[in-house]
Design an enzyme around this catalytic site. Structure first.
Site, short mmCIF file in Angstrom:
data_model
loop_
_atom_site.label_atom_id
_atom_site.label_comp_id
_atom_site.label_asym_id
_atom_site.label_seq_id
_atom_site.Cartn_x
_atom_site.Cartn_y
_atom_site.Cartn_z
N GLY A 22 0.81 -1.21 0.00
CA GLY A 22 0.00 0.00 0.00
C GLY A 22 0.84 1.26 0.00
O GLY A 22 0.51 2.24 0.69
N ALA A 23 1.92 1.26 -0.79
CA ALA A 23 2.91 2.33 -0.70
C ALA A 23 2.73 3.44 -1.71
O ALA A 23 3.61 4.29 -1.86
CB ALA A 23 4.31 1.73 -0.85
N ASN A 24 1.60 3.48 -2.40
CA ASN A 24 1.42 4.53 -3.40
C ASN A 24 0.79 5.79 -2.81
O ASN A 24 0.73 6.83 -3.47
CB ASN A 24 0.57 4.03 -4.58
CG ASN A 24 -0.83 3.64 -4.15
OD1 ASN A 24 -0.99 2.89 -3.19
ND2 ASN A 24 -1.85 4.15 -4.83
N THR A 25 0.35 5.73 -1.56
CA THR A 25 -0.30 6.89 -0.95
C THR A 25 -0.20 6.80 0.58
O THR A 25 0.11 5.75 1.14
CB THR A 25 -1.77 6.98 -1.37
OG1 THR A 25 -2.34 8.21 -0.91
CG2 THR A 25 -2.59 5.83 -0.79
N GLY A 26 -0.46 7.90 1.25
CA GLY A 26 -0.60 7.93 2.69
C GLY A 26 0.59 7.42 3.48
O GLY A 26 1.75 7.73 3.17
N GLY A 28 1.88 4.46 3.73
CA GLY A 28 2.79 3.60 2.98
C GLY A 28 3.74 4.40 2.12
O GLY A 28 4.94 4.09 2.03
N SER A 146 -4.02 -0.46 14.60
CA SER A 146 -4.75 0.79 14.80
C SER A 146 -5.24 0.87 16.24
O SER A 146 -5.48 -0.16 16.89
CB SER A 146 -5.96 0.85 13.85
OG SER A 146 -6.87 1.86 14.22
N TYR A 173 -13.83 -3.50 11.17
CA TYR A 173 -12.50 -2.88 11.09
C TYR A 173 -11.71 -3.17 12.36
O TYR A 173 -10.53 -3.54 12.30
CB TYR A 173 -12.64 -1.36 10.89
CG TYR A 173 -11.31 -0.65 10.82
CD1 TYR A 173 -10.44 -0.85 9.76
CD2 TYR A 173 -10.92 0.25 11.82
CE1 TYR A 173 -9.22 -0.20 9.68
CE2 TYR A 173 -9.71 0.92 11.76
CZ TYR A 173 -8.85 0.69 10.69
OH TYR A 173 -7.64 1.33 10.64
#
Length: 310
Positions: A22-26, A28, A146, A173
């Site tokens: 998940g490294a394309n945003t936020g 990550g 979280s 979640y």
């Protein structure tokens, strides 16, 4: 008073290979960026390859993109196989990708989306890549949880794990984030006899990222106001993961989060998780169920089982 640990504290990462999901945003993106800037060869493991390439173009250093859809066990297996062909070893696996409180959906394998993505996909990926980490002294698996794992309804609903009877998006979640911690601690117990790889967890507090895109519309209206008061940037939220991944003083089984009130923001340090996250029987039961659901067996054995066979 806790010391202020920042990106400047990250040791030289030259020669290390880091896989960040998940490294394309936020979170990550910020995690991968910082590791690359400190010399690591970073693999952005992402569902959308084009967005991954765009993210890589905004980073400096040795950054490549790997297709990975955590909602598909076939994709997880394909990604693991490709990573085996490209890398002789891996130093860091950062299980960062996640989804938060979406409407009821299922993965391609029929799992509830949050459990399937946040836990089961990462469980399978870790098991399939662990043989690349085990030979490397100082290698680490960092799994992002979280503060939601502490909410009142947080539990592993073994009687309805996929929320088929009814669906509570917040409780689902919380279940997935509790699962992240149960997995982290059970994995550390299995890794400890190996003496090379450690399993650590982290959480970002309340960080401003795209994860909030699925919150109800009414909450989206006030989210910016709340965020300005109590949240931190994605770069700040990534610091617990970065410390867990790189600080030489980190020990297996630790959990890193912000040191501010409610662990919402602040400097990254060791925090405690909920009492049920340390429940050994719960950890082992979830591990067994996860093996059955994913079909992935880890190359490390539960220590107690080894002892009984002697």
């Amino acid at each position: 008073m806790n010391e202020k640990w920042t990106e400047q504290n990250i040791p030289d990462q030259q020669g290390r290979v880091a896989v960040v999901t998940g490294a394309n945003t936020g979170l990550g993106f910020e995690t991968a960026r910082a590791l690359a800037e400190h010399g690591a060869r970073v693999v952005l493991a992402v569902r959308d390859v084009e967005k991954g390439k765009q993210a890589a173009a905004r980073m400096s250093g040795d950054v490549t993109v790997q297709a990975l859809d955590l909602t598909s066990l076939e994709s997880v297996r394909d990604a693991a196989a490709e990573l085996h062909t490209k890398h002789a070893s891996i130093d860091l696996l950062i299980n960062n990708a996640g989804v938060m409180i979406p409407p009821k959906q299922t993965t391609r394998d029929g799992f509830e989306l949050q459990l399937g993505t946040n836990h089961l996909g990462h469980f399978a990926l870790t098991g399939l890549l662990l043989d690349l980490l085990l030979p490397v002294p100082g290698s680490r698996v960092v799994t992002v949880s979280s503060i939601a794992h502490r909410t009142g309804g947080a539990a592993i609903h073994f009687d309805d794990l996929q929320w088929d009877r009814s669906y509570d998006r917040s409780a689902a979640y919380a279940q997935s984030k509790l699962a992240n911690l149960l997995f982290t601690y059970e994995l550390q117990r299995r890794l400890a006899p190996q003496g090379t790889t450690v399993s650590v967890a982290a959480h970002p507090g309340l960080a401003s990222t795209e994860l909030v895109r699925d919150i109800p519309a009414a909450l989206r209206l006030i989210a910016p106001v709340i965020g300005a008061l109590v949240s931190q940037s994605a770069a700040g939220g990534a610091l617990p993961s970065l410390r867990a991944a790189t600080d030489p003083a980190v020990l297996g089984g630790q959990y890193y989060g912000p040191d501010g009130r409610g662990e919402l923001r602040g400097n990254p340090h060791v925090v405690a998780s909920s009492p049920q996250s340390y429940d050994r029987a719960l950890q082992q039961r979830l591990w067994s169920v996860s093996e059955d659901l994913t079909g992935v067996k880890f190359p490390v054995t539960q220590p107690e089982l080894v002892e009984r066979t002697r």
